[in-house]
Structure formats: C-alpha cells, structure tokens
Design an enzyme around this catalytic site. Structure first.
Site, PDB file in Angstrom:
ATOM      1  N   CYS A  62      48.909  26.026  43.672  1.00  0.00           N
ATOM      2  CA  CYS A  62      47.852  26.789  43.715  1.00  0.00           C
ATOM      3  C   CYS A  62      47.481  27.320  42.323  1.00  0.00           C
ATOM      4  O   CYS A  62      48.357  27.561  41.322  1.00  0.00           O
ATOM      5  CB  CYS A  62      47.970  27.953  44.664  1.00  0.00           C
ATOM      6  SG  CYS A  62      46.516  29.297  44.265  1.00  0.00           S
ATOM      7  N   CYS A  84      41.264  23.288  42.386  1.00  0.00           N
ATOM      8  CA  CYS A  84      41.421  24.145  43.298  1.00  0.00           C
ATOM      9  C   CYS A  84      42.130  23.356  44.475  1.00  0.00           C
ATOM     10  O   CYS A  84      41.843  22.405  44.913  1.00  0.00           O
ATOM     11  CB  CYS A  84      40.198  24.722  43.658  1.00  0.00           C
ATOM     12  SG  CYS A  84      40.696  25.640  45.402  1.00  0.00           S
ATOM     13  N   HIS A 103      46.103  29.569  40.792  1.00  0.00           N
ATOM     14  CA  HIS A 103      46.281  31.036  40.595  1.00  0.00           C
ATOM     15  C   HIS A 103      47.609  31.347  39.971  1.00  0.00           C
ATOM     16  O   HIS A 103      47.715  32.368  39.441  1.00  0.00           O
ATOM     17  CB  HIS A 103      45.866  31.919  41.667  1.00  0.00           C
ATOM     18  CG  HIS A 103      44.316  32.037  41.960  1.00  0.00           C
ATOM     19  ND1 HIS A 103      43.534  31.172  42.252  1.00  0.00           N
ATOM     20  CD2 HIS A 103      43.576  33.282  41.818  1.00  0.00           C
ATOM     21  CE1 HIS A 103      42.289  31.663  42.706  1.00  0.00           C
ATOM     22  NE2 HIS A 103      42.344  33.031  42.134  1.00  0.00           N
ATOM     23  N   ASP A 139      36.447  25.709  40.782  1.00  0.00           N
ATOM     24  CA  ASP A 139      37.340  26.556  41.626  1.00  0.00           C
ATOM     25  C   ASP A 139      36.767  27.449  42.471  1.00  0.00           C
ATOM     26  O   ASP A 139      35.592  27.886  41.979  1.00  0.00           O
ATOM     27  CB  ASP A 139      38.386  26.942  40.586  1.00  0.00           C
ATOM     28  CG  ASP A 139      39.497  27.923  41.373  1.00  0.00           C
ATOM     29  OD1 ASP A 139      40.191  27.201  42.440  1.00  0.00           O
ATOM     30  OD2 ASP A 139      39.783  28.950  41.261  1.00  0.00           O
ATOM     31  N   SER A 140      37.478  27.881  43.400  1.00  0.00           N
ATOM     32  CA  SER A 140      36.782  29.165  44.370  1.00  0.00           C
ATOM     33  C   SER A 140      36.486  30.255  43.479  1.00  0.00           C
ATOM     34  O   SER A 140      35.962  31.286  43.734  1.00  0.00           O
ATOM     35  CB  SER A 140      37.917  29.501  45.259  1.00  0.00           C
ATOM     36  OG  SER A 140      38.998  29.922  44.873  1.00  0.00           O
ATOM     37  N   GLU A 169      43.891  38.032  41.813  1.00  0.00           N
ATOM     38  CA  GLU A 169      42.537  38.366  41.633  1.00  0.00           C
ATOM     39  C   GLU A 169      42.375  39.867  41.484  1.00  0.00           C
ATOM     40  O   GLU A 169      41.244  40.240  40.907  1.00  0.00           O
ATOM     41  CB  GLU A 169      41.594  37.830  43.078  1.00  0.00           C
ATOM     42  CG  GLU A 169      41.560  36.266  43.242  1.00  0.00           C
ATOM     43  CD  GLU A 169      40.199  35.752  42.484  1.00  0.00           C
ATOM     44  OE1 GLU A 169      39.140  36.416  42.408  1.00  0.00           O
ATOM     45  OE2 GLU A 169      40.332  34.402  42.170  1.00  0.00           O
TER      46      GLU A 169
END
Ligand code: DGL
Length: 283
Positions: free
Chosen positions: A194, A75, A196, A12-13, A160
């Site tokens: 997504c 991702c 996240h 993932d990023s 984040e």
C-alpha cells in the site's frame, strides 16, 4: 484526444501515491508529471470492486484528457481491482495507443530474489488482500513461494489523519505484524502493498523482528518504469521533458498542499520549490 505529447499521469486515491511519485521523480526528474489524488473519495481500500473500478476509470479518462499518454496507478487497491479490466476492456476502444501501468507487478518481480525461506507476507488494504492479486501474481512468477496476506484496515486512516507517529499507531502496527507472523512464522520478507505505508516505516521497522526483510515498493516501481521507457521509445516520444510536477486533487487544494509536502519529502519539484495543487471534479 488531440494532444500528441503530455506529462506522465500518476494516480492514487489520495496521498499515498506521492510516495511513488517521489521515487519516480528521483529516478527521472527530466519528465513532466501530473499527479491526481481522489482525496474526496479516499480511502478506496474498503470499497467494492465496481466502485474502485469506476472511480479509477474516471481518473484515467481525466488524465488522458490532460494529454497523458502513460498513466501509473500508484495505488495498490486500484492496481488490484481495476488495472486489468481497464487494460483489457477499456483501453482498446478508449485510447489504444496509451498505456496504464500499476504498482503490483514491479513489486512482485523482486520478491523471488529477496526471500530465502520462500515464505512471504503481504500487508495491504482489505481490498487488495481480498482481491488476492499479490498471491496470483507471485504464483505466476515464483510458484514455490508461499504467500500470507494481512489486511491492515487502520493503517491508511492513521496516515491520512497524520497519526502515523502517535502512540495509537504503535498498537495497530504491532498487532498486525504479530498477527501476520503468527499465521506463518517462516516469513522472511514482507511486502508493504500500500502506497501509504512508507509513512509508517519507522514503526514497522520497530515491530518487525530482525531478519525479516521489509519490501518498500517505491524504488522498484520507479526502476521498472525507467526500464519500460527504455524498452518503449515510442512511448517516451509522447512524454514532455520540462521537469515540472503539477498536482490535482478532488478535495480542497490548500489541505492537499499542506499534507502533500510531508509525503513528497525533500523532493525538488521545480525552480520555485512550491507545491501548488488545483481542485478538480471527477465524473
Ligand atoms: N494508497 C492506496 C493503496 O496503495 C490505499 C489507500 C486507500 O485505501 O485508498 O492501496
């Protein structure tokens, strides 16, 4: 690339892919996993196609170099912008026996059985929405479904920066949901496209009207991977079964460790229960 066996690579990023790893690990704790978060260059969601493709390819090459025969792009942005090109253009000469799989197809496969109105919403990064990958994939499987996408550029930064429980998060979650449902009030199912977003789930449920089904992809991706491995014993043979999980990050290892614990939740990683990350550099 001499390794004949290795862990399953999960990329993932940044931290989001840990919500997928968590579910995969829960479904198949027997395998070894190698997670790679490109935290130094996250977020990917606002980057161009070329950049996401290049970064993702670097990560895949790295994981192949570590002995992974199977890499999951955990991702949506990388799955939307890089997966097809890597599968079609790069894999045949890079490593024809190895596989790279994404998270969009397994998610799309369940939509048809969930939506009654046949009006579905996608909430994702600007990159995923702009790619129209969800629309195209849903159209292939269920052409009768009408899809509306809503880009949520603030949601990944909220996660984040550990602001997912803050009053500020209420504003951004509420306005995006209102906007999506005002574009199509018939929507009865919303895909969280997504990795996240599961951390914003509490607030998403708070602002999503009752009766609108929120589709979280982690469990579907895990089940689909399990099916895939059942159908591909030749791939299963290449995966080691020590039950370990290693973490790699392109940023500082200590910062990654502290945050990753939150994303992994109660997951039991190994006997020591320690989440230890190692820093690497991609190029
Ligand atoms: N976790 C990524 C996804 O699923 C997005 C995060 C980012 O923008 O880098 O799309």
């Amino acid at each position: 690339m001499v390794n004949r066996v290795g862990p399953i690579g999960v990329f993932d990023s940044g931290y989001g892919g840990l919500t997928i790893l968590r579910q995969i690990h829960k479904a198949m704790p027997q395998y070894d996993y190698l997670y790679l978060g490109d935290n130094a260059r996250a977020p990917y969601g606002t980057r161009s196609f070329d950049v996401v493709y290049e970064f993702t390819l670097q990560a895949v090459r790295y994981l192949f170099g570590q002995g992974c025969h199977l890499v999951i792009l955990a991702c949506n942005t990388a799955s939307a912008k890089a997966l097809r090109t890597i599968q079609q253009k790069d894999l045949p000469h890079l490593a024809p026996q190895r596989r790279v799989l994404g998270v969009i197809r397994p998610t799309v496969e369940v939509v048809s059985s969930i939506s009654q109105t046949r009006h579905v919403g996608i909430m994702a990064t600007p990159g995923t929405i702009r790619s129209r990958t969800y629309e195209l994939e849903i159209a292939k499987l269920s052409p009768d479904i009408q899809v509306t996408g809503e880009a949520c550029p603030m949601w990944v930064p909220l996660v984040e920066n550990e602001e997912y429980d803050s009053p500020g998060a209420d504003y951004f979650v509420r306005t995006r949901i209102e906007n999506l449902l005002s574009c199509d009030p018939l929507i009865d199912s919303v895909i969280l496209g997504c990795t996240h977003y599961p951390l914003l789930l509490g607030k998403i449920h708070q602002y999503m009207p009752q009766g609108v089904h929120v589709i979280e992809q982690g469990n579907y991706v895990a089940q689909s991977l399990k099916d895939y491995l059942e159908r591909h014993p030749e791939m299963k043979e290449h995966i080691t079964t020590g039950g370990t999980t290693r973490f790699l990050t392109t940023e500082q290892a200590e910062a990654f460790q502290a945050k990753a614990v939150v994303f992994m939740g109660e997951t039991k990683l190994d006997a020591s229960q320690q989440l230890v990350a190692e820093r690497i550099f991609l190029k």
